[in-house]
Design a protein around this motif. Sequence first.
Motif, PDB file in Angstrom:
ATOM      1  N   TRP A  42       5.626   6.093   1.197  1.00 20.19           N
ATOM      2  CA  TRP A  42       6.238   5.082   0.347  1.00 20.19           C
ATOM      3  C   TRP A  42       7.404   5.694  -0.432  1.00 20.19           C
ATOM      4  N   ASP A  89      11.062   0.764  -1.285  1.00 19.39           N
ATOM      5  CA  ASP A  89      10.186  -0.256  -0.700  1.00 19.39           C
ATOM      6  C   ASP A  89       9.827  -1.373  -1.683  1.00 19.39           C
ATOM      7  N   GLU A 100       6.254  -5.340  -3.266  1.00 19.05           N
ATOM      8  CA  GLU A 100       6.528  -4.594  -2.040  1.00 19.05           C
ATOM      9  C   GLU A 100       7.363  -5.513  -1.153  1.00 19.05           C
TER      10      GLU A 100
END
Length: 213
Positions: free
Chosen positions: A2, A6, A26
């Motif tokens: 991640w 994102d 997200e």
Amino acid sequence: EWSIADFDIGKFIGEGKFGKVYLAREKKSGYVVALKVIFKAKLDKYRSHSHLRREIEIQHGLNHPNVLRLFAWFHDETRVFLVLEFAARGELYKFLKSLHHFSEKRAATYVASLAGALAYCHEKHVIHRDIKPENLLLDIEGRLKIADFGWAVQSNTKRHTMCGTIDYLAPEMVEKKEHDYAVDNWTLGILCYEFLYGVPPFEAEDEYVTFRR
Ligand code: ADP
Ligand code: MG
Ligand code: MG
């Protein structure tokens, strides 16, 4: 895996000792989370890398309806990010202040939720050690979630570090004796009182007086 790219970052939702917490989404899934951002410089200053590592390892390993989920974490040059379940109704503390005290029924519901969550943690040999109204959050449906595992430990043996917040400190911690999971159970009793009366039982102007009480 991640990274901050994102996520779309939303409004600021809370401040703690080391972190600022933001609402975030997200991008691919549209899933809404809380992003706790901790500056590495602050960790250096207070030498609390090991606390953060513990917070992450412990909370990541817990999965219970009344324990705030830690879904993932990542870092960049200057910051560490914790991807947390979003507790939409915020701190139980603010809710308690707005109602002054809870009804017996509401208090009983919270005590049962907290007791269940603590039993689960203790079964996994996790002691939270900082249970207090600011670290208890409410989700969109009003379910209680234990948050902030910054003081938690996972261990079978007795501990010595004094920690937590004075009104919620168990006597064995006040007296700097060794302690175990029972310190969380003590705070459950303190909170039960506070839910019904609006103030913790040993509160005083002067911390020393609270210690004595
Ligand atoms: P610290 O370890 O610095 O005390 P916390 O994890 O307790 O940080 O977060 C600080 C504050 O941010 C909390 O008291 C709460 O008001 C808010 N907060 C933290 N996590 C969430 C979350 N997942 N959902 C909603 N609010 C949150
Ligand atoms: Mg906190
Ligand atoms: Mg903390």
